[in-house]
Design a protein around this motif. Structure first.
Motif, PDB file in Angstrom:
ATOM      1  N   PHE A   1       0.852  -1.182   0.000  1.00 31.29           N
ATOM      2  CA  PHE A   1       0.000   0.000   0.000  1.00 31.29           C
ATOM      3  C   PHE A   1       0.887   1.230   0.000  1.00 31.29           C
ATOM      4  O   PHE A   1       2.113   1.129   0.035  1.00 31.29           O
ATOM      5  CB  PHE A   1      -0.965   0.000   1.199  1.00 31.29           C
ATOM      6  CG  PHE A   1      -0.320   0.071   2.557  1.00 31.29           C
ATOM      7  CD1 PHE A   1      -0.108   1.293   3.178  1.00 31.29           C
ATOM      8  CD2 PHE A   1       0.073  -1.088   3.210  1.00 31.29           C
ATOM      9  CE1 PHE A   1       0.476   1.347   4.433  1.00 31.29           C
ATOM     10  CE2 PHE A   1       0.663  -1.045   4.461  1.00 31.29           C
ATOM     11  CZ  PHE A   1       0.860   0.183   5.071  1.00 31.29           C
ATOM     12  N   ARG A   2       0.235   2.373  -0.115  1.00 32.24           N
ATOM     13  CA  ARG A   2       0.977   3.616  -0.221  1.00 32.24           C
ATOM     14  C   ARG A   2       0.446   4.553   0.850  1.00 32.24           C
ATOM     15  O   ARG A   2      -0.760   4.631   1.055  1.00 32.24           O
ATOM     16  CB  ARG A   2       0.727   4.176  -1.616  1.00 32.24           C
ATOM     17  CG  ARG A   2       1.408   5.462  -1.910  1.00 32.24           C
ATOM     18  CD  ARG A   2       1.317   5.733  -3.386  1.00 32.24           C
ATOM     19  NE  ARG A   2       2.401   5.062  -4.085  1.00 32.24           N
ATOM     20  CZ  ARG A   2       2.626   5.217  -5.377  1.00 32.24           C
ATOM     21  NH1 ARG A   2       1.836   5.960  -6.115  1.00 32.24           N
ATOM     22  NH2 ARG A   2       3.646   4.608  -5.937  1.00 32.24           N
ATOM     23  N   PHE A   3       1.351   5.206   1.563  1.00 28.68           N
ATOM     24  CA  PHE A   3       0.916   6.104   2.627  1.00 28.68           C
ATOM     25  C   PHE A   3       1.550   7.467   2.429  1.00 28.68           C
ATOM     26  O   PHE A   3       2.729   7.566   2.094  1.00 28.68           O
ATOM     27  CB  PHE A   3       1.343   5.518   3.986  1.00 28.68           C
ATOM     28  CG  PHE A   3       0.728   6.237   5.161  1.00 28.68           C
ATOM     29  CD1 PHE A   3      -0.550   5.917   5.594  1.00 28.68           C
ATOM     30  CD2 PHE A   3       1.431   7.236   5.826  1.00 28.68           C
ATOM     31  CE1 PHE A   3      -1.123   6.580   6.673  1.00 28.68           C
ATOM     32  CE2 PHE A   3       0.862   7.897   6.906  1.00 28.68           C
ATOM     33  CZ  PHE A   3      -0.418   7.574   7.331  1.00 28.68           C
ATOM     34  N   VAL A   4       0.733   8.510   2.608  1.00 29.53           N
ATOM     35  CA  VAL A   4       1.252   9.869   2.435  1.00 29.53           C
ATOM     36  C   VAL A   4       1.256  10.573   3.780  1.00 29.53           C
ATOM     37  O   VAL A   4       0.261  10.546   4.514  1.00 29.53           O
ATOM     38  CB  VAL A   4       0.393  10.673   1.436  1.00 29.53           C
ATOM     39  CG1 VAL A   4       0.960  12.079   1.263  1.00 29.53           C
ATOM     40  CG2 VAL A   4       0.349   9.963   0.101  1.00 29.53           C
ATOM     41  N   HIS A   5       2.401  11.143   4.128  1.00 26.27           N
ATOM     42  CA  HIS A   5       2.502  11.853   5.397  1.00 26.27           C
ATOM     43  C   HIS A   5       3.318  13.113   5.169  1.00 26.27           C
ATOM     44  O   HIS A   5       4.429  13.049   4.637  1.00 26.27           O
ATOM     45  CB  HIS A   5       3.180  10.940   6.431  1.00 26.27           C
ATOM     46  CG  HIS A   5       3.518  11.629   7.722  1.00 26.27           C
ATOM     47  ND1 HIS A   5       2.578  12.306   8.468  1.00 26.27           N
ATOM     48  CD2 HIS A   5       4.693  11.750   8.383  1.00 26.27           C
ATOM     49  CE1 HIS A   5       3.174  12.808   9.541  1.00 26.27           C
ATOM     50  NE2 HIS A   5       4.453  12.494   9.507  1.00 26.27           N
ATOM     51  N   ASN A   6       2.762  14.244   5.549  1.00 20.51           N
ATOM     52  CA  ASN A   6       3.421  15.540   5.352  1.00 20.51           C
ATOM     53  C   ASN A   6       3.907  15.709   3.910  1.00 20.51           C
ATOM     54  O   ASN A   6       5.021  16.156   3.670  1.00 20.51           O
ATOM     55  CB  ASN A   6       4.624  15.686   6.294  1.00 20.51           C
ATOM     56  CG  ASN A   6       4.168  16.034   7.697  1.00 20.51           C
ATOM     57  OD1 ASN A   6       3.022  16.438   7.904  1.00 20.51           O
ATOM     58  ND2 ASN A   6       5.056  15.868   8.665  1.00 20.51           N
ATOM     59  N   GLY A   7       3.091  15.289   2.963  1.00 19.56           N
ATOM     60  CA  GLY A   7       3.437  15.456   1.558  1.00 19.56           C
ATOM     61  C   GLY A   7       4.420  14.429   1.028  1.00 19.56           C
ATOM     62  O   GLY A   7       4.787  14.473  -0.141  1.00 19.56           O
ATOM     63  N   ARG A   8       4.863  13.513   1.894  1.00 16.86           N
ATOM     64  CA  ARG A   8       5.799  12.480   1.432  1.00 16.86           C
ATOM     65  C   ARG A   8       5.046  11.193   1.159  1.00 16.86           C
ATOM     66  O   ARG A   8       4.299  10.711   2.006  1.00 16.86           O
ATOM     67  CB  ARG A   8       6.860  12.210   2.514  1.00 16.86           C
ATOM     68  CG  ARG A   8       8.196  12.880   2.216  1.00 16.86           C
ATOM     69  CD  ARG A   8       9.222  12.443   3.240  1.00 16.86           C
ATOM     70  NE  ARG A   8       9.678  11.085   3.011  1.00 16.86           N
ATOM     71  CZ  ARG A   8      10.349  10.370   3.910  1.00 16.86           C
ATOM     72  NH1 ARG A   8      10.613  10.886   5.085  1.00 16.86           N
ATOM     73  NH2 ARG A   8      10.748   9.156   3.617  1.00 16.86           N
ATOM     74  N   THR A   9       5.262  10.634  -0.033  1.00 19.09           N
ATOM     75  CA  THR A   9       4.601   9.379  -0.365  1.00 19.09           C
ATOM     76  C   THR A   9       5.562   8.233  -0.067  1.00 19.09           C
ATOM     77  O   THR A   9       6.690   8.236  -0.542  1.00 19.09           O
ATOM     78  CB  THR A   9       4.240   9.350  -1.859  1.00 19.09           C
ATOM     79  OG1 THR A   9       3.466  10.512  -2.136  1.00 19.09           O
ATOM     80  CG2 THR A   9       3.444   8.113  -2.208  1.00 19.09           C
ATOM     81  N   VAL A  10       5.109   7.287   0.733  1.00 20.51           N
ATOM     82  CA  VAL A  10       5.972   6.154   1.073  1.00 20.51           C
ATOM     83  C   VAL A  10       5.273   4.860   0.656  1.00 20.51           C
ATOM     84  O   VAL A  10       4.127   4.608   1.046  1.00 20.51           O
ATOM     85  CB  VAL A  10       6.279   6.123   2.592  1.00 20.51           C
ATOM     86  CG1 VAL A  10       7.146   4.925   2.933  1.00 20.51           C
ATOM     87  CG2 VAL A  10       6.965   7.404   3.023  1.00 20.51           C
ATOM     88  N   ASP A  11       5.948   4.066  -0.169  1.00 23.84           N
ATOM     89  CA  ASP A  11       5.413   2.753  -0.535  1.00 23.84           C
ATOM     90  C   ASP A  11       5.736   1.773   0.587  1.00 23.84           C
ATOM     91  O   ASP A  11       6.826   1.811   1.155  1.00 23.84           O
ATOM     92  CB  ASP A  11       6.045   2.271  -1.849  1.00 23.84           C
ATOM     93  CG  ASP A  11       5.439   2.998  -3.034  1.00 23.84           C
ATOM     94  OD1 ASP A  11       4.213   3.228  -3.013  1.00 23.84           O
ATOM     95  OD2 ASP A  11       6.180   3.361  -3.966  1.00 23.84           O
ATOM     96  N   ASP A  12       4.769   0.913   0.877  1.00 25.55           N
ATOM     97  CA  ASP A  12       4.935   0.025   2.017  1.00 25.55           C
ATOM     98  C   ASP A  12       4.593  -1.401   1.634  1.00 25.55           C
ATOM     99  O   ASP A  12       3.706  -1.639   0.825  1.00 25.55           O
ATOM    100  CB  ASP A  12       3.998   0.464   3.144  1.00 25.55           C
ATOM    101  CG  ASP A  12       4.165   1.921   3.467  1.00 25.55           C
ATOM    102  OD1 ASP A  12       5.075   2.249   4.226  1.00 25.55           O
ATOM    103  OD2 ASP A  12       3.396   2.739   2.923  1.00 25.55           O
ATOM    104  N   ARG A  13       5.316  -2.335   2.239  1.00 30.81           N
ATOM    105  CA  ARG A  13       5.019  -3.745   2.030  1.00 30.81           C
ATOM    106  C   ARG A  13       4.496  -4.301   3.349  1.00 30.81           C
ATOM    107  O   ARG A  13       5.139  -4.145   4.380  1.00 30.81           O
ATOM    108  CB  ARG A  13       6.290  -4.473   1.606  1.00 30.81           C
ATOM    109  CG  ARG A  13       6.028  -5.588   0.637  1.00 30.81           C
ATOM    110  CD  ARG A  13       7.259  -6.065  -0.086  1.00 30.81           C
ATOM    111  NE  ARG A  13       8.378  -6.313   0.794  1.00 30.81           N
ATOM    112  CZ  ARG A  13       9.611  -5.967   0.506  1.00 30.81           C
ATOM    113  NH1 ARG A  13       9.884  -5.354  -0.608  1.00 30.81           N
ATOM    114  NH2 ARG A  13      10.586  -6.238   1.336  1.00 30.81           N
ATOM    115  N   LEU A  14       3.326  -4.926   3.302  1.00 31.76           N
ATOM    116  CA  LEU A  14       2.697  -5.455   4.509  1.00 31.76           C
ATOM    117  C   LEU A  14       2.847  -6.967   4.527  1.00 31.76           C
ATOM    118  O   LEU A  14       2.592  -7.632   3.527  1.00 31.76           O
ATOM    119  CB  LEU A  14       1.209  -5.083   4.509  1.00 31.76           C
ATOM    120  CG  LEU A  14       0.318  -5.709   5.584  1.00 31.76           C
ATOM    121  CD1 LEU A  14       0.696  -5.184   6.966  1.00 31.76           C
ATOM    122  CD2 LEU A  14      -1.145  -5.424   5.292  1.00 31.76           C
TER     123      LEU A  14
END
Ligand code: ZN
Length: 586
Positions: free
Chosen positions: A249-262
């Motif tokens: 999934f992809r998470f955005v925090h403070n304008g930063r997009t971070v791809d994540d593996r669960l």
């Protein structure tokens, strides 16, 4: 036992819609297939599906809805992952206030209704929708609102940002908790987030700079909610709790997009969660920023421009090999070069590059993929890791036939790569012809620049490295808010580069052991890794303790690798007299 279908059949007879003979025929047909008698009635065209659905709605006392008559909001797909919608045969048609009207082919499936209620967090009102039109609707809705993967990056980021904002302001405690856990991980610069349940507590830990840090986790009763929320984010099957699952999934925090593996694994206390926060291509900079000494930077920037040959990066897991290799790839990544990679897994997506993921289940091994890649006219090939003979042989052949090959090996030092290639069946002449250089590396903690204070290392440490207090600008981190009181923030590499000098080549030919190759390389000017570390401690980038810790680990590994009875490899004149207590990072 009389099932729901029997009531439907009885009603069909009672209303004069189907004859008893037709029902018997349908029952017979149903017995031979996996269809229910009422489905068989429509399969055999004895009664049309819509009429059966209307009767079914009547019997079940749920309203009948024809979705074609309404303007269904396709954005409701974001309320329910596709896999769940399909497995529950349900789709949220409308949400008005805090009630969701759910179209279901079987509203009497109470388990499904309960699950929907707990997922949507609002009251649900099931209505009956004919199965065919429901499937069509579900298929269209998810196809039209397909996730970020199919969209271009910009739109995906905007969507993610928008949905993230909506969620952060959401009142739902589970959603807020997941967002907070993710945001904290990104703020800490964590590489992994662990959420593990035991009988009483939910343990929350972040891996930062290679070590796990313990944080206060949410209450244990939030566990299943958190897992469900993460499954929704990664589009995983919510009903599956007994098998390991992986998703993205992809998470955005403070304008930063971070791809994540669960990754989820069932344990006896529930599903254990590990989220890998993937680094982004934007975070990859230059060799100097990695901490390469100036002479290595100049040499490496030059050697990666070679039209063909092989460059190897060695070190144990977690020593930063991948980041170094991506730094080289990013520099090489221009439109006039065809760069192809084979990785397990693909860790950072780079624009332009063709990246292939190892998938042994479908026979896509390193060696197999490499063979295919070489038919795609590449200029540069990145092989994630060489760990078998076949991959070693094809990689070396590729390097000898006009390709630049970048790869990694699991060896303790640069010299160790040469006997390792030999063990993998690469003949000495091929090593000498193909290999351009070997870089070995380790990571040490970087002193936090915000709370660094002058500090005189302990005498025992100074003596160990033959140093005096005035030999450097030694510092130590006092701990501050920016480094979560750790005194260190981020890591910096210690490097050594082995070049194939004439002296080294002669020893390669002679099948000399790593110790002799190392000695020859040092004679020809190679500075060993610990030397680079020492330099960094003297400059105040790291501490002597850190360098000593990593050097001690290496000394022990070398001793373990040496043949029994053989003297331990002479590390350096300033080799630790007494090995420091071994402390391996968690
Ligand atoms: Zn600090």
């Amino acid at each position: 036992m009389v099932g729901h279908d029997d009531f439907v059949l009885a009603a069909l007879i009672e209303e004069g819609i189907a004859s008893k003979e037709a029902i018997d025929q349908a029952r017979k047909h149903a017995a031979q297939s996996d269809r229910s008698p009422s489905e068989a009635l429509s399969d055999l065209k004895l009664v049309d599906a819509r009429t059966i659905a209307l009767v079914r709605a009547q019997v079940a006392e749920y309203p009948f809805v024809d979705p074609a008559q309404f303007d269904v909001n396709f954005n409701n797909t974001k309320l329910l992952p596709r896999a769940t919608a399909e497995s529950l045969h349900a789709f949220p048609l409308f949400v008005v206030g805090d009630i969701a009207t759910i179209g279901m082919s079987n509203p009497l499936d109470l388990k499904a209704v309960d699950l929907l209620r707990s997922l949507l967090k609002i009251d649900v009102e099931p209505v009956l929708v004919e199965n065919g039109p429901l499937q069509t609707l579900t298929g269209r809705a998810y196809a039209l609102t397909a996730g970020p993967r199919q969209d271009n990056a910009q739109r995906a980021a905007e969507q993610a940002a928008a949905s993230d904002e909506a969620l952060t302001t959401g009142k739902e405690p589970v959603v807020a908790a997941v967002n907070q856990i993710m945001a904290q991980g990104i703020d800490l610069g964590a590489s992994d987030i662990h959420i593990g349940p035991d009988e009483r507590d939910l343990h929350l830990r972040y891996r930062v700079d290679g070590s796990l840090q313990v944080f206060k986790g949410p209450a244990i009763d939030m566990h299943s909610g958190l897992v469900q929320r993460l499954k929704v984010m990664a589009d995983l099957d919510l009903t599956q709790t007994r098998r390991p699952q992986v998703g993205k999934f992809r998470f955005v925090h403070n304008g930063r997009t971070v791809d994540d593996r669960l990754s989820l694994i069932p344990t006896d206390c529930g599903e254990n969660v590990v989220i890998r926060l993937l680094a982004s291509a934007a975070g990859i900079r230059g060799f100097a920023e990695l901490g390469f000494p100036p002479e290595h930077t100049a040499y490496f920037e030059d050697v990666i421009e070679s039209p063909y040959g092989m460059i190897l990066v060695t070190g144990p897991t977690g020593s930063g090999k991948t980041t170094t290799l991506y730094t080289a790839l990013k520099r090489l990544n221009t439109p006039d070069r065809n760069i192809m990679t084979i990785e397990d897994p693909v860790e950072i997506r780079m624009p332009l590059m063709r990246q292939v993921q190892v998938n042994t289940e479908i026979g896509m091994t390193f060696a197999g993929a490499l063979r295919s890649i070489l038919r795609q006219d590449p200029d540069v090939v990145f092989v994630g890791e060489i760990r078998d003979e076949e991959t070693a042989r094809i990689s070396v052949q590729a390097a000898l036939t006009g390709h630049l090959v970048l790869s990694s090996l699991h060896t303790n030092d640069a010299a160790g790569a040469i006997p390792r290639l030999r063990d993998l069946g690469v003949p000495p002449f091929a090593t000498n012809a193909a290999l351009l250089c070997v870089l070995a590396q380790r990571l040490v903690k970087r002193v936090c620049p915000d709370c660094a204070q002058p500090h005189t290392p302990e005498k025992i440490l100074l003596d160990k490295f033959n140093l005096r207090p005035e030999d450097g600008r030694f510092v130590r981190g006092a701990g501050c808010a920016r480094c979560a009181n750790q005194g260190s923030r981020g890591r910096v590499g210690m490097y050594e580069v082995l070049r194939l000098t004439p002296g080294v080549r002669r020893l390669v030919e002679k099948l000399a052991p790593a110790v002799d190759i190392r000695r020859a390389a040092i004679e020809d000017g190679m500075k060993e890794m610990w030397n680079d570390g020492l330099q960094k401690a003297r400059l105040g980038l790291t501490t002597l303790e850190e360098v000593s810790r990593v050097v001690a680990i290496q000394a022990t590994e070398d001793a373990q690798q040496a043949a029994p009875g053989a003297p331990a490899a002479p590390a350096a004149p300033a080799a630790p007299a007494a090995p420091a207590p071994l402390k391996v990072a968690a």
